[in-house]
Write a protein that holds these residues in place. Sequence first.
Motif, PDB file in Angstrom:
ATOM      1  N   LEU A   1       0.842  -1.201   0.000  1.00 34.39           N
ATOM      2  CA  LEU A   1       0.000   0.000   0.000  1.00 34.39           C
ATOM      3  C   LEU A   1       0.873   1.246   0.000  1.00 34.39           C
ATOM      4  O   LEU A   1       2.009   1.216   0.490  1.00 34.39           O
ATOM      5  CB  LEU A   1      -0.916  -0.010   1.222  1.00 34.39           C
TER       6      LEU A   1
ATOM      7  N   ASP B   1      -1.173   3.800   6.862  1.00 36.61           N
ATOM      8  CA  ASP B   1      -2.359   3.076   6.389  1.00 36.61           C
ATOM      9  C   ASP B   1      -2.976   2.152   7.437  1.00 36.61           C
ATOM     10  O   ASP B   1      -4.192   2.108   7.580  1.00 36.61           O
ATOM     11  CB  ASP B   1      -2.026   2.275   5.127  1.00 36.61           C
TER      12      ASP B   1
ATOM     13  N   THR C   1      -8.910   6.164   5.077  1.00 39.98           N
ATOM     14  CA  THR C   1      -8.765   6.051   3.627  1.00 39.98           C
ATOM     15  C   THR C   1      -9.023   4.612   3.185  1.00 39.98           C
ATOM     16  O   THR C   1      -8.550   3.668   3.820  1.00 39.98           O
ATOM     17  CB  THR C   1      -7.355   6.473   3.183  1.00 39.98           C
TER      18      THR C   1
ATOM     19  N   TYR D   1      -8.737   1.905   0.008  1.00 35.80           N
ATOM     20  CA  TYR D   1      -8.069   1.621  -1.264  1.00 35.80           C
ATOM     21  C   TYR D   1      -8.791   0.497  -1.997  1.00 35.80           C
ATOM     22  O   TYR D   1      -9.352  -0.416  -1.379  1.00 35.80           O
ATOM     23  CB  TYR D   1      -6.620   1.187  -1.037  1.00 35.80           C
TER      24      TYR D   1
ATOM     25  N   VAL E   1      -3.017  -0.233  -7.181  1.00 38.46           N
ATOM     26  CA  VAL E   1      -3.760   0.348  -6.067  1.00 38.46           C
ATOM     27  C   VAL E   1      -4.285   1.727  -6.458  1.00 38.46           C
ATOM     28  O   VAL E   1      -3.539   2.566  -6.970  1.00 38.46           O
ATOM     29  CB  VAL E   1      -2.874   0.481  -4.809  1.00 38.46           C
ATOM     30  N   THR E   2      -5.564   1.959  -6.205  1.00 36.90           N
ATOM     31  CA  THR E   2      -6.152   3.286  -6.391  1.00 36.90           C
ATOM     32  C   THR E   2      -6.894   3.667  -5.110  1.00 36.90           C
ATOM     33  O   THR E   2      -7.304   2.802  -4.333  1.00 36.90           O
ATOM     34  CB  THR E   2      -7.135   3.318  -7.577  1.00 36.90           C
ATOM     35  N   LYS E   3      -7.075   4.959  -4.924  1.00 34.89           N
ATOM     36  CA  LYS E   3      -7.803   5.436  -3.748  1.00 34.89           C
ATOM     37  C   LYS E   3      -9.286   5.378  -4.068  1.00 34.89           C
ATOM     38  O   LYS E   3      -9.763   6.028  -4.995  1.00 34.89           O
ATOM     39  CB  LYS E   3      -7.366   6.843  -3.383  1.00 34.89           C
TER      40      LYS E   3
END
Length: 462
Positions: free
Chosen positions: A192, A197, A220, A222, A231-233
């Motif tokens: 990540l 995180d 947050t 993911y 990986v994207t938010k």
Amino acid sequence: MNKSLFLLPALLLGLASAGSAPAPAPLSATAALRDPAGQVLGTAKFEQMGAGVHVTVEVRGLAAGQHGMHIHEYGRCTPGVDPAINKVVDFGGAGGHFDPGMSHNHDAPTTDNKHGHGGDLPMLTVGADGVGKASFMTDKASLTGENGILNRSLVIHAKPDDFKSDPAGLSGARERCGVIMRDGLTVRDYPLPGAQDFPEGVAYDAKKGVLYTGSAQNGTIYAINAQTGAVTKFQEGGALGRMVALGMKVDAQGRLWVAGGAQGTVSVLSPDGMTLNVLQTPKSPRPYVNDLVAAPDGNVYVTDSSRPVLFRVDKNMNLTAWLDLSKTPIKYQPGVNLNGIVATPDGKYLLAIQLNTGELWRIDLKTKAVKKVMGGLENGDGLLLDGQNLYVARNKNQVVAKVSLSADYASGKLVKEEPLAGLRFPATLAMVGGDLVVTQAQLDRMGGTPETPFKLTRFKKF
């Protein structure tokens, strides 16, 4: 005398051996010891024997005499800052000594972990030919559990260890380093990007091929492509007041449900990351909404680790207190109580784990009757049910446990516990095809210095 009489015992022994399952191979690991230039100049072997580890080391190219030897915190044989001198040194990336007992004290290899580093080992003696060999047992370290050393580093220093001076016994420069790697096991990590995180929850959307994980620190969330690892938010922490993300589940409509911890909330997100609902549990001094499950009856059931109540969200998004646990055999105690929760596929029961007592409970969805399934699962966090097999992430124990359940889910037996390739406070589990994915949450490092990058680990079911 008939010669067959002499052969009979051997024959019976052979038949007994042929009918019995082979003993499992002992847990073992290897570290390839490198010099600062990256050349492999030795090997260390680790084999689990009871509660301790047998260590054998052979290395060459060192000066004759005694050399300090320690297990260090991180599995990185890279340059890094040595905080003792505030300079970049060879193998500084391995960090300081492994210290599971939080003793903050360098001491002898015979000192228990409450009073000395778990990484304090006997010295290595090197002969005139530059070859050093050592063979010893240590109960300060293990390949599994709280003292687990998988994916940490073995470091050999230039000078002798005085076994008293902090932080490393005046043992000088780091001359050899090797990462302790589990033998015979392949895992896949999903790293990540964030420095804070602390990934507690995980859920899988099979239709999209996407894993979701959320931060226990900032909320947050993911989205991780399970095939590529990209990986994207998915949603920023703090969206509509949701500051944390704990237990997570994807329902049949592709919506993501998120437990809100001390905020006492349940958030529902659309498949594209929009917040659809934020449901508030009743106001109280100590809420801790920890995990949830979408059951076959169309309702979502929610655990609270502080308040003895099981909540339910119905199809119309009405959140109610469904079961008063104080009137059941489940007795709340100080600490984290009910945590992970799953539903049986027949729609009859819920299974929930009480982290502080290690008790697994079965809850009848029709009658609300509560039955203890088994104990002995202390620090049980997230659950995953696969047929009659229940997988339990035991966070502080740093293992994934497998429990075999009876046909009616009324009893269970611990079958195996897996440290995988080295776990760091595993919290929750999800299934991806025939594999499992576990979060390495490091919740024990919140407020301290975590290992980065944070990661989720994918492995074959066992």
